[in-house]
Scaffold this motif. Structure first.
Motif, PDB file in Angstrom:
ATOM      1  N   LYS A   1      15.558  -1.447   5.010  1.00  0.00           N
ATOM      2  CA  LYS A   1      16.888  -0.870   4.823  1.00  0.00           C
ATOM      3  C   LYS A   1      17.022  -0.256   3.432  1.00  0.00           C
ATOM      4  O   LYS A   1      17.577   0.841   3.268  1.00  0.00           O
ATOM      5  CB  LYS A   1      17.942  -1.958   5.036  1.00  0.00           C
ATOM      6  N   ALA A   2      16.505  -0.943   2.419  1.00  0.00           N
ATOM      7  CA  ALA A   2      16.595  -0.437   1.045  1.00  0.00           C
ATOM      8  C   ALA A   2      15.771   0.839   0.874  1.00  0.00           C
ATOM      9  O   ALA A   2      16.217   1.802   0.236  1.00  0.00           O
ATOM     10  CB  ALA A   2      16.115  -1.510   0.079  1.00  0.00           C
ATOM     11  N   LEU A   3      14.574   0.870   1.444  1.00  0.00           N
ATOM     12  CA  LEU A   3      13.701   2.026   1.290  1.00  0.00           C
ATOM     13  C   LEU A   3      14.173   3.212   2.120  1.00  0.00           C
ATOM     14  O   LEU A   3      13.938   4.368   1.753  1.00  0.00           O
ATOM     15  CB  LEU A   3      12.264   1.644   1.646  1.00  0.00           C
ATOM     16  N   ASP A   4      14.849   2.938   3.229  1.00  0.00           N
ATOM     17  CA  ASP A   4      15.421   4.024   4.032  1.00  0.00           C
ATOM     18  C   ASP A   4      16.396   4.855   3.211  1.00  0.00           C
ATOM     19  O   ASP A   4      16.521   6.072   3.402  1.00  0.00           O
ATOM     20  CB  ASP A   4      16.151   3.463   5.261  1.00  0.00           C
TER      21      ASP A   4
ATOM     22  N   ILE B   1       0.875  -1.168   0.000  1.00  0.00           N
ATOM     23  CA  ILE B   1       0.000   0.000   0.000  1.00  0.00           C
ATOM     24  C   ILE B   1       0.912   1.217   0.000  1.00  0.00           C
ATOM     25  O   ILE B   1       1.707   1.406   0.924  1.00  0.00           O
ATOM     26  CB  ILE B   1      -0.919   0.018   1.235  1.00  0.00           C
ATOM     27  N   PHE B   2       0.824   2.023  -1.035  1.00  0.00           N
ATOM     28  CA  PHE B   2       1.676   3.194  -1.181  1.00  0.00           C
ATOM     29  C   PHE B   2       0.953   4.422  -0.630  1.00  0.00           C
ATOM     30  O   PHE B   2      -0.218   4.661  -0.952  1.00  0.00           O
ATOM     31  CB  PHE B   2       2.038   3.409  -2.650  1.00  0.00           C
ATOM     32  N   LEU B   3       1.652   5.197   0.181  1.00  0.00           N
ATOM     33  CA  LEU B   3       1.053   6.330   0.880  1.00  0.00           C
ATOM     34  C   LEU B   3       1.803   7.623   0.571  1.00  0.00           C
ATOM     35  O   LEU B   3       3.018   7.606   0.297  1.00  0.00           O
ATOM     36  CB  LEU B   3       1.079   6.100   2.397  1.00  0.00           C
TER      37      LEU B   3
ATOM     38  N   ASN C   1       5.478   7.934  -6.377  1.00  0.00           N
ATOM     39  CA  ASN C   1       5.960   9.074  -5.582  1.00  0.00           C
ATOM     40  C   ASN C   1       5.546   8.920  -4.114  1.00  0.00           C
ATOM     41  O   ASN C   1       5.099   9.872  -3.464  1.00  0.00           O
ATOM     42  CB  ASN C   1       5.416  10.392  -6.146  1.00  0.00           C
ATOM     43  N   ALA C   2       5.702   7.720  -3.604  1.00  0.00           N
ATOM     44  CA  ALA C   2       5.269   7.407  -2.242  1.00  0.00           C
ATOM     45  C   ALA C   2       6.245   7.961  -1.215  1.00  0.00           C
ATOM     46  O   ALA C   2       7.458   7.988  -1.425  1.00  0.00           O
ATOM     47  CB  ALA C   2       5.145   5.897  -2.069  1.00  0.00           C
ATOM     48  N   ALA C   3       5.686   8.373  -0.077  1.00  0.00           N
ATOM     49  CA  ALA C   3       6.507   8.810   1.050  1.00  0.00           C
ATOM     50  C   ALA C   3       6.577   7.718   2.116  1.00  0.00           C
ATOM     51  O   ALA C   3       7.473   7.730   2.969  1.00  0.00           O
ATOM     52  CB  ALA C   3       5.930  10.087   1.660  1.00  0.00           C
ATOM     53  N   ALA C   4       5.640   6.817   2.064  1.00  0.00           N
ATOM     54  CA  ALA C   4       5.602   5.714   3.033  1.00  0.00           C
ATOM     55  C   ALA C   4       4.949   4.505   2.376  1.00  0.00           C
ATOM     56  O   ALA C   4       4.321   4.618   1.313  1.00  0.00           O
ATOM     57  CB  ALA C   4       4.833   6.125   4.284  1.00  0.00           C
ATOM     58  N   ILE C   5       5.116   3.369   3.026  1.00  0.00           N
ATOM     59  CA  ILE C   5       4.601   2.128   2.431  1.00  0.00           C
ATOM     60  C   ILE C   5       4.221   1.148   3.538  1.00  0.00           C
ATOM     61  O   ILE C   5       4.836   1.124   4.613  1.00  0.00           O
ATOM     62  CB  ILE C   5       5.672   1.524   1.486  1.00  0.00           C
ATOM     63  N   ILE C   6       3.185   0.379   3.290  1.00  0.00           N
ATOM     64  CA  ILE C   6       2.779  -0.717   4.171  1.00  0.00           C
ATOM     65  C   ILE C   6       2.825  -1.996   3.352  1.00  0.00           C
ATOM     66  O   ILE C   6       2.284  -2.047   2.246  1.00  0.00           O
ATOM     67  CB  ILE C   6       1.355  -0.500   4.725  1.00  0.00           C
ATOM     68  N   PHE C   7       3.477  -3.004   3.879  1.00  0.00           N
ATOM     69  CA  PHE C   7       3.540  -4.297   3.214  1.00  0.00           C
ATOM     70  C   PHE C   7       2.547  -5.258   3.857  1.00  0.00           C
ATOM     71  O   PHE C   7       2.193  -5.134   5.036  1.00  0.00           O
ATOM     72  CB  PHE C   7       4.945  -4.897   3.313  1.00  0.00           C
ATOM     73  N   ALA C   8       2.122  -6.236   3.085  1.00  0.00           N
ATOM     74  CA  ALA C   8       1.261  -7.290   3.612  1.00  0.00           C
ATOM     75  C   ALA C   8       1.423  -8.536   2.760  1.00  0.00           C
ATOM     76  O   ALA C   8       1.623  -8.443   1.549  1.00  0.00           O
ATOM     77  CB  ALA C   8      -0.200  -6.854   3.632  1.00  0.00           C
TER      78      ALA C   8
ATOM     79  N   ILE D   1      16.208   5.787   0.228  1.00  0.00           N
ATOM     80  CA  ILE D   1      15.545   6.775  -0.635  1.00  0.00           C
ATOM     81  C   ILE D   1      14.449   7.519   0.142  1.00  0.00           C
ATOM     82  O   ILE D   1      13.529   8.085  -0.435  1.00  0.00           O
ATOM     83  CB  ILE D   1      14.960   6.121  -1.907  1.00  0.00           C
ATOM     84  N   ASP D   2      14.572   7.476   1.476  1.00  0.00           N
ATOM     85  CA  ASP D   2      13.699   8.248   2.365  1.00  0.00           C
ATOM     86  C   ASP D   2      12.221   7.888   2.226  1.00  0.00           C
ATOM     87  O   ASP D   2      11.344   8.753   2.231  1.00  0.00           O
ATOM     88  CB  ASP D   2      13.894   9.752   2.107  1.00  0.00           C
ATOM     89  N   ILE D   3      11.940   6.594   2.073  1.00  0.00           N
ATOM     90  CA  ILE D   3      10.565   6.095   2.104  1.00  0.00           C
ATOM     91  C   ILE D   3      10.415   5.235   3.343  1.00  0.00           C
ATOM     92  O   ILE D   3      11.160   4.269   3.546  1.00  0.00           O
ATOM     93  CB  ILE D   3      10.234   5.283   0.836  1.00  0.00           C
ATOM     94  N   LYS D   4       9.464   5.593   4.182  1.00  0.00           N
ATOM     95  CA  LYS D   4       9.303   4.942   5.482  1.00  0.00           C
ATOM     96  C   LYS D   4       8.419   3.704   5.379  1.00  0.00           C
ATOM     97  O   LYS D   4       7.335   3.762   4.787  1.00  0.00           O
ATOM     98  CB  LYS D   4       8.713   5.923   6.494  1.00  0.00           C
ATOM     99  N   VAL D   5       8.877   2.605   5.937  1.00  0.00           N
ATOM    100  CA  VAL D   5       8.055   1.401   6.044  1.00  0.00           C
ATOM    101  C   VAL D   5       7.278   1.491   7.353  1.00  0.00           C
ATOM    102  O   VAL D   5       7.864   1.445   8.433  1.00  0.00           O
ATOM    103  CB  VAL D   5       8.906   0.120   6.006  1.00  0.00           C
ATOM    104  N   LEU D   6       5.968   1.642   7.258  1.00  0.00           N
ATOM    105  CA  LEU D   6       5.139   1.827   8.449  1.00  0.00           C
ATOM    106  C   LEU D   6       4.776   0.516   9.123  1.00  0.00           C
ATOM    107  O   LEU D   6       4.674   0.446  10.345  1.00  0.00           O
ATOM    108  CB  LEU D   6       3.858   2.582   8.086  1.00  0.00           C
ATOM    109  N   ASP D   7       4.577  -0.533   8.329  1.00  0.00           N
ATOM    110  CA  ASP D   7       4.175  -1.804   8.920  1.00  0.00           C
ATOM    111  C   ASP D   7       4.283  -2.903   7.872  1.00  0.00           C
ATOM    112  O   ASP D   7       4.416  -2.640   6.671  1.00  0.00           O
ATOM    113  CB  ASP D   7       2.739  -1.733   9.447  1.00  0.00           C
ATOM    114  N   HIS D   8       4.257  -4.117   8.354  1.00  0.00           N
ATOM    115  CA  HIS D   8       4.162  -5.295   7.510  1.00  0.00           C
ATOM    116  C   HIS D   8       3.177  -6.222   8.194  1.00  0.00           C
ATOM    117  O   HIS D   8       3.377  -6.620   9.346  1.00  0.00           O
ATOM    118  CB  HIS D   8       5.545  -5.955   7.366  1.00  0.00           C
TER     119      HIS D   8
END
Length: 224
Positions: A195-198, A128-130, A165-172, A200-207
């Motif tokens: 670690k990879a998304l960090d 889910i791209f946020l 152009n996501a600033a954050a992401i949720i995986f499931a 490029i400054d994209i925050k992983v909020l949850d999985h």
């Protein structure tokens, strides 16, 4: 006995109009959807048989075409109607998520993921791209099959995140076993993606791991 021969207050439709949908049983709600039964079996009896056969609404709605159409009284038409209802429910929740901050509606997120992934016959990894305000931009099923570090490619995840152009992401992803216990591979994969998304400054909020009847959150278990 035909439902039309029942006392009015016991008929599912009349009961819904008088008491509201939330006061009907799963069998009664399904009977209203089915509308008709089969020879010697009214809609309520057919609904009860389907719920017993599949073990509940969740398994019924996730059953594939062959499994569902093998049940007497159910054909292609009812199968497509069930799939349409499931997709309408998913899209309704999706619209609500698009209008508000996902962090303020955690139960809606869980409901959306459960409708999208529970009881699938194979594993699906979705994102889910946020945006910066944590409004949903898009959802995508990124990978299918056995999910490991080798089959979920960080570069593809990054490519899709940048596309949106996501600033954050949720995986499931779902566990076909029904269990929500994270494996070591699940934990390692989450760490690699974060670690990879960090970078490029994209925050992983949850999985989230989706089981048959429950959902496990990495964030709630301090695994993010």
């Amino acid at each position: 006995m035909a439902i039309t021969d029942w006392p009015t207050h016991e008929r599912p439709r009349e009961k819904l109009l008088k008491l509201g949908a939330k006061n009907l049983s799963d069998t009664e709600l399904l009977a209203i959807f089915l509308r008709t039964g089969t020879t010697g079996r009214n809609a309520v009896e057919l609904a009860r048989n389907l719920l017993t056969h599949f073990g509940g609404l969740s398994n019924l709605f996730s059953a594939d075409k062959a499994a569902l159409c093998n049940v007497q009284g159910v054909g292609i038409a009812k199968y497509t109607q069930l799939q349409a209802i499931l997709e309408i429910a998913r899209r309704t929740i999706c619209e609500k998520l698009e209008r508000g901050c996902m962090m303020n509606t955690p139960q809606l997120v869980r409901d959306f993921l459960h409708l999208s992934l529970a009881n699938k016959q194979h594993e699906i990894f979705m994102a889910i791209f946020l945006d910066a305000k944590h409004h949903m931009i898009a959802t995508e099923e990124l990978f299918t099959g056995t999910l490991t570090q080798a089959s979920v490619y960080p570069r593809e995840v990054i490519k899709r995140a940048l596309y949106h152009n996501a600033a954050a992401i949720i995986f499931a992803h779902n566990h076909t076993s029904g269990s929500t216990e994270p494996s070591q591979a699940d934990k390692a994969l989450t760490h690699i993606l974060k670690k990879a998304l960090d970078l490029i400054d994209i925050k992983v909020l949850d999985h989230f791991i989706i089981g048959n009847n429950e959902i496990m959150s990495f964030a709630e278990h301090n695994l993010i």
